[in-house]
Design an enzyme around this catalytic site. Structure first.
Site, PDB file in Angstrom:
ATOM      1  CB  CYS A  90      11.410   1.898  10.164  1.00 10.75           C
ATOM      2  SG  CYS A  90      13.095   1.373  10.454  1.00 10.75           S
ATOM      3  CG  HIS A 176       9.667  -2.352   7.970  1.00  9.41           C
ATOM      4  ND1 HIS A 176       9.710  -1.298   7.090  1.00  9.41           N
ATOM      5  CD2 HIS A 176      10.807  -2.292   8.695  1.00  9.41           C
ATOM      6  CE1 HIS A 176      10.839  -0.632   7.252  1.00  9.41           C
ATOM      7  NE2 HIS A 176      11.524  -1.217   8.230  1.00  9.41           N
ATOM      8  CD  GLU A 178       6.548  -1.322   5.501  1.00 13.78           C
ATOM      9  OE1 GLU A 178       6.095  -1.505   6.646  1.00 13.78           O
ATOM     10  OE2 GLU A 178       7.622  -0.717   5.308  1.00 13.78           O
ATOM     11  CB  SER A 230      12.704 -15.055 -18.935  1.00 14.75           C
ATOM     12  OG  SER A 230      11.575 -14.967 -18.064  1.00 14.75           O
ATOM     13  N   GLY A 232       9.286 -17.119 -17.801  1.00 11.78           N
ATOM     14  CA  GLY A 232       8.849 -17.040 -16.410  1.00 11.78           C
ATOM     15  C   GLY A 232       7.436 -16.492 -16.330  1.00 11.78           C
TER      16      GLY A 232
END
Ligand code: XMP
Length: 515
Positions: A90, A176, A178, A230, A232
């Site tokens: 890019c 992109h 990646e 949390s 998570g």
């Protein structure tokens, strides 16, 4: 647990130039998954470093600037004198072309999935002629300097999407490779580093639990620790790694700020038990809601949340330490740091646990360079249950970020909490939930409705599901007409919900959450 192994990282052969992209970390991560170590330098640092050092491959990242901006990052000229390949992504491609006398033009931005038609190039070895790629750019290359040819063009617009010089050294792509949403991107990067630059894999592919354990033991130092918990996947996995080493020298802290989802506290308790950590839940809802209600600005809400979070953690750490040396553990991931603008790209939104000082106490972010799917893998390897390893994320400031554009009140929070729980139940029953990486149910403001012949000034509920692996790019999920009708009817039964809408926008240009 086996003895942790201290891992020594070999000298990296790949230099990544940080031109200010959101996706530089994903280049590092792709290379890590391919078994190659790499390192990142800003262009001016690279210029100096390359005067005395060599690498086998240089990759220029994307960036948020136009090559015409006064403060646009410059191409380190020294890379043109080096004999190693330079590959620009890019902005990294545009700056090369601009520097060598080609034309980069403003206009015709693309922030979407696109198809490119590739031509004969070692970069596309093993891939079909037509490739699905992710574009996120405002400027385009429209004229190539002598010696260059286009190796890919956009199937939709015919624009130049990839370039290569006849010297075999300089190449680049407008898209992109990646990011997750360029399916052939890993093959392109492998072709670049292994076939073009002739780098040999020099590290273990991907991430190893042993390396994470070893690094944790090497870095933790302090006598005791507290961890922000949390429930998570990130904090539960980190708590498990920390618990293996620290046992009762570790305490997990959850702040209930009145921002959590229905049933969340019970799940947090279950996950703390699974990770084997002692948990302390602090009810700060009165202070939090009152403070957050002072603003409707998303960054101001995040700042208020962070300030209270930091103060409570500092107090709790000092209390738990009782004079011992203490460290605060945070399960911050790479996207949190990237999006908070801490790694060279623009700040998209601040994350509640990035950039805090905790009154000078030491802090450790052992997952700071990892992505969500890598942490999920660690969770599985640690034997944590699926309810942890597959758990969709929920942002730190939770439902405070899901009351959008209006004052956060207990009423608005409870409407959002109710709507989210009902939506989640329906999606789970229909199995759609399995394909959703994150479910966002928010209110976007108030709207007049009519219920039982009486006017109601109720809430507009927005439902949004996204699919992603690493949360750096996401695909919005389109619910079927039938599902939309079902949810509209169900949510409309709440006395204070008067509008329901669906938001399957991708990121970019959207983000996962509304705020
Ligand atoms: P966005 O909305 O930035 O979200 O695309 C990417 C992921 O990060 C989560 N997120 C946050 N997590 N504190 C957090 O701990 C925050 O302030 C925060 N903001 C976003 C979001 O839920 C998603 O999973």
């Amino acid at each position: 647990m086996s003895e942790p192994k201290i891992v020594t990282v070999p000298k990296p052969e790949i230099l990544i130039l940080e031109f200010g992209s959101q996706h530089t970390g994903e280049i590092v991560r792709c290379l890590r998954d391919l078994g190659h170590s790499s390192f990142v330098l800003k262009p001016e640092e690279a210029e100096r470093w390359l005067e005395h050092n060599d690498v086998r491959c240089i990759i220029g990242s994307g960036g948020m600037k136009s090559v015409y901006d006064d403060d646009a990052p410059l191409l380190p000229e020294i890379i043109l004198d080096k004999r190693v390949p330079y590959f620009g992504i890019c902005y990294g491609m545009q700056i090369l072309i601009h520097y060598l006398g080609g034309r980069v033009e403003k206009g015709q931005p693309e922030y979407a999935r696109a198809n490119v038609v590739t031509s004969d190039s070692p970069l596309f070895l093993g891939l079909g002629v037509r490739q699905e790629v992710w574009m996120s750019h405002a400027d385009s290359v429209t004229f190539l300097p002598s010696g260059f040819r286009a190796i890919a063009t956009s199937a939709e617009t015919g624009h130049i999407a990839g370039i290569a010089h006849k010297n075999g050294k300089w190449s680049g792509v407008q898209f992109h490779p990646e990011v997750e949403r360029t399916p052939g991107g890993m093959v392109m990067l492998k072709n670049l580093v292994e076939n073009v630059a002739r780098c040999k894999p020099n590290i273990e592919r991907g991430l190893s639990l042993e390396a994470i354990r070893g690094q944790f033991v090497a870095e933790v130092g302090a006598e005791c620790a507290i961890i922000g918990f949390s429930g998570g996947v990130d904090s539960t996995t980190l708590a498990k790694v920390a618990d293996e080493y620290m046992g009762d020298r570790l305490r997990a802290i959850t702040i209930d700020g009145g921002h959590l989802r229905e049933g969340e506290i019970d799940e947090i308790k279950r996950h703390a038990q699974t990770a084997g950590v002692q948990l302390k839940i602090i009810d700060a809802s009165e202070e939090m809601v009152a403070a957050i209600a002072k603003t409707t600005d998303s960054e101001a809400k995040r700042a208020i949340f962070s300030r209270i979070y930091e103060r409570i953690f500092t107090e709790q750490a000092r209390e738990f330490a009782g004079g011992r040396e203490v460290v605060i553990l945070q399960a911050t991931l790479a996207p949190d740091r990237i999006e908070s603008g801490k790694t060279g790209g623009a700040k998209i939104k601040s994350h509640h646990n990035v950039g805090l000082t905790f009154g000078g106490l030491s802090q450790l972010h052992p997952f700071g360079s990892l992505y969500k799917d890598e942490v999920r893998k660690l969770a599985r390897e640690l034997g944590l249950p699926k309810s942890v390893s597959n758990r969709p994320p929920f942002p730190g400031p939770g439902n405070f970020l899901r009351v959008v554009g209006i004052t956060v009140t207990r009423e608005a929070l409870s409407v959002v909490q109710w709507a989210e729980a009902r939506t989640r139940e329906v999606l789970k029953r229909s199995r759609v939930y399995r394909d959703i990486s994150q479910l966002v149910v928010a209110t976007l403001g108030r709207a007049t409705g009519v219920k039982g012949d009486a006017p109601v000034y109720g809430y507009i509920i927005a439902v949004r599901g996204v699919r992603t692996r690493d949360f750096m790019t996401v695909a919005g999920v389109e619910f079927s007409q039938q599902m939309q009708r079902k949810l509209k009817k169900l949510l409309g039964e709440h006395p204070l919900i008067t509008q329901v809408g669906f938001f399957p926008m991708d990121k970019p240009p959207g983000t996962t959450e509304f705020e």
